[in-house]
Write an enzyme that holds these catalytic residues in place. Structure first.
Site, mmCIF file in Angstrom:
data_model
loop_
_atom_site.group_PDB
_atom_site.id
_atom_site.type_symbol
_atom_site.label_atom_id
_atom_site.label_comp_id
_atom_site.label_asym_id
_atom_site.label_seq_id
_atom_site.Cartn_x
_atom_site.Cartn_y
_atom_site.Cartn_z
ATOM 1 N N CYS A 1 6.900 -6.988 6.625
ATOM 2 C CA CYS A 1 7.863 -6.268 7.522
ATOM 3 C C CYS A 1 8.436 -7.398 8.600
ATOM 4 C CB CYS A 1 7.372 -5.076 8.373
ATOM 5 S SG CYS A 1 8.989 -4.342 9.054
ATOM 6 N N CYS B 1 -0.545 5.883 10.113
ATOM 7 C CA CYS B 1 0.615 5.283 10.454
ATOM 8 C C CYS B 1 0.432 3.890 11.046
ATOM 9 C CB CYS B 1 1.511 6.119 11.547
ATOM 10 S SG CYS B 1 2.001 7.729 10.819
ATOM 11 N N CYS C 1 2.552 -2.216 15.400
ATOM 12 C CA CYS C 1 2.343 -2.017 14.161
ATOM 13 C C CYS C 1 1.703 -2.937 13.242
ATOM 14 C CB CYS C 1 3.694 -1.585 13.558
ATOM 15 S SG CYS C 1 3.597 -1.392 11.515
ATOM 16 N N GLU D 1 0.727 -1.039 -0.041
ATOM 17 C CA GLU D 1 -0.005 -0.066 0.148
ATOM 18 C C GLU D 1 0.882 1.187 0.192
ATOM 19 O OE1 GLU D 1 -4.051 -1.512 2.540
ATOM 20 O OE2 GLU D 1 -2.283 -1.163 3.493
ATOM 21 N N CYS E 1 7.581 -4.829 15.423
ATOM 22 C CA CYS E 1 7.211 -3.902 16.343
ATOM 23 C C CYS E 1 5.603 -4.213 16.688
ATOM 24 C CB CYS E 1 7.299 -2.426 15.873
ATOM 25 S SG CYS E 1 8.869 -2.072 15.322
ATOM 26 N N CYS F 1 3.112 8.621 1.053
ATOM 27 C CA CYS F 1 3.964 7.733 1.895
ATOM 28 C C CYS F 1 4.349 6.335 1.252
ATOM 29 C CB CYS F 1 3.219 7.506 3.042
ATOM 30 S SG CYS F 1 3.520 6.490 4.518
HETATM 31 N N1 SAH Z 1 10.140 0.862 9.411
HETATM 32 C C1 SAH Z 1 10.046 2.216 9.455
HETATM 33 C C2 SAH Z 1 9.265 2.992 8.509
HETATM 34 C C3 SAH Z 1 7.589 2.437 8.646
HETATM 35 S S1 SAH Z 1 6.704 3.044 10.080
HETATM 36 C C4 SAH Z 1 10.122 3.061 10.672
HETATM 37 O O1 SAH Z 1 10.009 1.963 11.644
HETATM 38 O O2 SAH Z 1 10.254 3.947 10.838
HETATM 39 C C5 SAH Z 1 6.249 4.516 9.875
HETATM 40 C C6 SAH Z 1 5.911 5.251 11.217
HETATM 41 O O3 SAH Z 1 4.658 4.822 11.709
HETATM 42 C C7 SAH Z 1 7.085 4.748 12.350
HETATM 43 O O4 SAH Z 1 7.173 6.134 13.048
HETATM 44 C C8 SAH Z 1 6.363 4.184 13.423
HETATM 45 O O5 SAH Z 1 6.791 4.309 14.741
HETATM 46 C C9 SAH Z 1 4.914 4.549 13.232
HETATM 47 N N2 SAH Z 1 3.888 3.661 13.515
HETATM 48 C C10 SAH Z 1 3.711 2.302 13.474
HETATM 49 N N3 SAH Z 1 2.522 1.775 14.140
HETATM 50 C C11 SAH Z 1 1.948 2.906 14.543
HETATM 51 C C12 SAH Z 1 0.646 2.849 15.283
HETATM 52 N N4 SAH Z 1 -0.149 1.779 15.495
HETATM 53 N N5 SAH Z 1 0.115 4.082 15.498
HETATM 54 C C13 SAH Z 1 0.981 5.169 15.399
HETATM 55 N N6 SAH Z 1 2.130 5.242 14.831
HETATM 56 C C14 SAH Z 1 2.632 3.913 14.271
#
Ligand code: SAH
Length: 343
Positions: free
Chosen positions: A111, A333, A118, A91, A115, A104
């Protein structure tokens, strides 16, 4: 095998043409069509002779993601779902702002970083994207806009960890920023990473774009729990790499910090964060957690968020609360999962 022209840089394209016995300038012509005029077939490249177009058809290809769905949020955010040639799904999200649009983009299908907050992590790792699959997200988004020139900002904050796919991301970045490619300003392209330290060092030396680091916790214990990569590269090593990152004059690193209720949102966490970043050219983006079906965690109350921000501002950090856009279509995000049907 046919060569994938969007994945080559100018020099490689020139070498490819001269290797076939054609003039070097053909490379620039073809790249004009691909990256400026955004065509998706050799047939449309009308300043090339019919013969040359026939040869290109034979020996080269233009990777095209298949846009199988576009959703539009009530706030104007658009989410594009793309199918790759091997049926994996990714996406990209287009975020209209007042005087420009931001796109974006994804760097991997799935991935591997795991985390906890996410949704992309939930589906695990499928594969790395190729340079042309990365750049085609930009091309297709531009093509879909009434005014393609409004697209000025690119952020690598979609699915995947860009530094875990370094070579392809670097190649795509070159074609995104070079004037013989898509000609985006380097100061308007941001790579966001969870903190893979060795490629972060390489990035600083090899490509000059803006850096965002997803910090999300100010102590190792909490960060280990939220982001397993922290066990390999703990805060100390990550912040050392950030301090050594070669920043152009006037530039700062953006530190992203997701605020999660009762996990990392205390006053003490804000104070620790300010200590970690003290003396650095840093900017802080607070992102209230976007809830989704893959997590039980919640965002703090607005009152708590504002208090957290206030502590950082009193410590003289530029601290903004990032508005979440496109939540209603799962485009915010951490909500990207590359699925055809929303739950
Ligand atoms: N892998 C990279 C890019 C993808 S995540 C990274 O970690 O930076 C992009 C952003 O979304 C990151 O700052 C991450 O911390 C945030 N993110 C991930 N899951 C989220 C959630 N459930 N709510 C808000 N932000 C989130």
């Amino acid at each position: 095998m046919k060569v994938d022209l969007k994945g080559l840089d100018l020099q490689e394209t020139e070498q490819w043409f001269t290797g076939l016995g054609f003039e070097e300038y053909r490379a620039r012509q073809v790249r004009q069509w691909l990256f400026k005029r955004l065509v998706n077939s050799f047939e449309q490249m009308t300043n090339l002779s019919k013969d040359l177009r026939g040869i290109l058809e034979h020996k080269a290809r233009i990777t095209q993601l298949e846009n199988i769905k576009t959703q539009v949020s009530s706030d104007g955010t658009k989410k594009y779902l793309f199918r790759l040639e091997d049926n994996n799904l990714i996406e990209s999200v287009l975020i209209p702002e007042r005087d420009h649009d931001t796109l974006c983009i994804s760097s991997q299908a799935g991935c591997a970083m795991g985390c906890k907050f996410c949704l992309t992590a939930n589906q695990g790792f499928r594969r790395n994207l190729t340079p042309s699959e990365i750049i085609d997200q930009v091309i297709q988004a531009k093509r879909s806009l009434n005014n393609p020139d409004r697209l000025k900002n690119i952020v690598f904050m979609g699915m995947g960890e860009p530094l875990a796919n370094f070579d392809a991301v670097k190649k795509a970045l070159k074609n995104i920023v070079h004037d013989d490619g898509m000609n985006f300003s380097k100061r308007r392209v941001t790579l966001s990473t969870c903190g893979l330290v060795p490629p972060l060092k390489k990035l600083g030396n090899e490509i000059n774009v803006k850096l965002a680091v997803s910090l999300n916790a100010a102590d190792d214990k909490t960060r280990n729990m939220l982001m397993p990569i922290n066990r390999e590269y703990p805060l100390k090593s990550l912040l050392k790499a950030c301090k050594e990152f070669p920043l152009p004059k006037g530039e700062r690193i953006t530190f992203e910090y997701i605020l999660i209720k009762e996990v990392n949102d205390r006053d003490l966490d804000a104070l620790r964060l300010s200590e970690l970043l003290s003396g650095m050219r840093a900017k802080i983006n607070l992102i209230p957690l976007n809830p989704h079906r893959g997590t039980h965690m919640n965002p703090p109350s607005m009152e708590r968020i504002l208090k957290f921000q206030d502590i950082l501002i009193k410590k003289h950090f530029t601290t903004i609360i990032r508005k979440s856009r496109g939540r209603d279509i799962g485009a915010a995000c951490g909500q990207l999962c590359g699925e055809q049907e929303d739950p």
